[in-house]
Design a protein around this motif. Structure first.
Motif, PDB file in Angstrom:
ATOM      1  N   ALA A 107       0.832  -1.206   0.000  1.00 15.13           N
ATOM      2  CA  ALA A 107       0.000   0.000   0.000  1.00 15.13           C
ATOM      3  C   ALA A 107       0.861   1.248   0.000  1.00 15.13           C
ATOM      4  CB  ALA A 107      -0.929   0.004   1.214  1.00 15.13           C
ATOM      5  N   LEU A 125      -5.673  -3.514  -4.537  1.00 21.53           N
ATOM      6  CA  LEU A 125      -5.460  -2.494  -3.516  1.00 21.53           C
ATOM      7  C   LEU A 125      -5.489  -1.097  -4.116  1.00 21.53           C
ATOM      8  CD1 LEU A 125      -4.695  -2.546  -0.403  1.00 21.53           C
ATOM      9  CD2 LEU A 125      -2.379  -2.067  -1.175  1.00 21.53           C
ATOM     10  N   ARG A 173      -7.906   4.365   1.217  1.00 23.77           N
ATOM     11  CA  ARG A 173      -6.514   4.601   1.557  1.00 23.77           C
ATOM     12  C   ARG A 173      -6.185   6.069   1.804  1.00 23.77           C
ATOM     13  NH1 ARG A 173      -3.401   3.714  -2.645  1.00 23.77           N
ATOM     14  NH2 ARG A 173      -1.548   3.839  -1.334  1.00 23.77           N
TER      15      ARG A 173
END
Length: 342
Positions: free
Chosen positions: A61, A240, A271
């Motif tokens: 990430a 992701l 995120r």
């Protein structure tokens, strides 16, 4: 203290809460806003809004951020975990567990402090752009990075960094409690990777009968939290970075709405609240607009889906939100275990 800037960035609110303000729009979390939040706690049901802090897993990430490393506390060469020791004067032994953690403060469910993002901007009108943060606090003077230590481990090369007056501890001292307002993006877009601009966001507000008032904390549920949980600490890089909705930081009308709305925080289960990287040619990002210009902290990777489902099933979108970060002096961000009460 002398004023740190002569001009402020276009569209910013520097100085509106005082020349030396350090908490930005959290100034609007007044006793009245706390009472409004408390009024939403009608059923006495609570929701933990934090992921386990070892999610998402790995470092795909963000390669700067790593899962927490938990280990037993050491003293005198002994690990104090399941450690039996004699209790003085009793003739009996007790067993203790002490531990420690090496933690990336913005790895999982987190707050971004106002020191997380600044800009190079000529605040003193001398023709040279300098590193500045919200309300003109200076990089190198107030937000400090010491030189690296050649003999240190990698994680300690810059030990002693400090976000100074904009550190997360300043935010923690406000208690961060008030009224949360949920916006359900997942209901419209599912797991489609979609940039949500001003027009779409306003339609969702209208469709759901949601209202945001100055001093509210706005939460955006995208379903990204449950996607992370499904991947069980082994995230697929493509999924992701290419799943679920987020705000479009390149939409100037959306940025202006954030300014005009008076929201004190933007929070999402995704995120970054917005979709990053920004659209090509974007003049700004949500991060720059909120943290640098307005003093609006950002909450990221919160666990919002269970609360969102409950609110939708009960025809509600407001709740009491309590979400102080760790009172860790000088940190630019912090894990958080927010609590929603409905």
């Amino acid at each position: 203290m002398s004023k740190r800037w002569v001009r402020r960035p276009e569209g910013s609110n520097w100085g509106d809460f005082g020349d030396d303000d350090q908490i930005g729009r959290l100034n609007l979390l007044t006793p009245e806003k706390v009472r409004q939040g408390l009024a939403e706690a009608q059923d006495g049901i609570t929701f933990c809004l934090s992921l386990p802090l070892d999610y998402p897993g790995g470092d795909v990430a963000n390669p700067r951020r790593h899962p927490p490393r938990l280990f037993g506390a050491m003293h005198g060469g002994q690990c104090f975990h399941n450690h039996a020791r004699l209790v003085p004067g009793t003739g009996r032994r007790s067993v203790v567990c002490d531990d420690a953690v090496l933690l990336s403060t913005q790895y999982s469910t987190q707050w971004d402090s106002l020191a997380h993002v600044g800009a190079e901007f000529d605040a003193d009108c001398d023709g040279v752009a300098e590193v500045v943060y919200y309300n003109g606090w200076r990089g190198g003077e107030h937000i400090v990075t010491p030189p690296p230590r050649e003999d240190a481990e990698e994680w300690a090369l810059h030990e002693g960094v400090s976000a100074g007056p904009l550190g997360i501890d300043t935010m923690a001292a406000t208690c961060v409690q008030g009224r949360g307002v949920m916006v359900d993006l997942f209901e419209r877009f599912g797991r489609e990777h979609h940039r949500v601009g001003y027009d779409e966001l306003m339609r969702i507000f209208d469709d759901d009968g949601a209202e945001v008032e100055p001093g509210d904390m706005l939460c955006l549920c995208t379903g990204f939290d449950e996607l992370l949980l499904e991947m069980n600490r082994a995230p697929d890089p493509w999924r992701l970075h290419n799943s679920c909705a987020g705000l479009d930081g390149s939409d100037s009308r959306l940025l202006q709405w954030i300014t005009d709305s008076g929201v004190v925080a933007l929070i999402s289960d995704n995120r970054a609240v917005e979709i990053l990287p920004p659209s090509p040619g974007a003049a700004s990002t949500i991060h720059e607009h909120c943290l640098f210009k307005l003093g609006v902290p950002l909450g990221e990777q919160w666990l919002l889906s269970p609360l969102n489902r409950w609110l939708r099933e009960h025809g509600r979108n407001r709740f009491l939100l309590t979400a102080p970060p760790l009172r860790l002096p000088g940190a630019a961000g912090s894990p958080v275990t927010p609590v929603a009460t409905v």
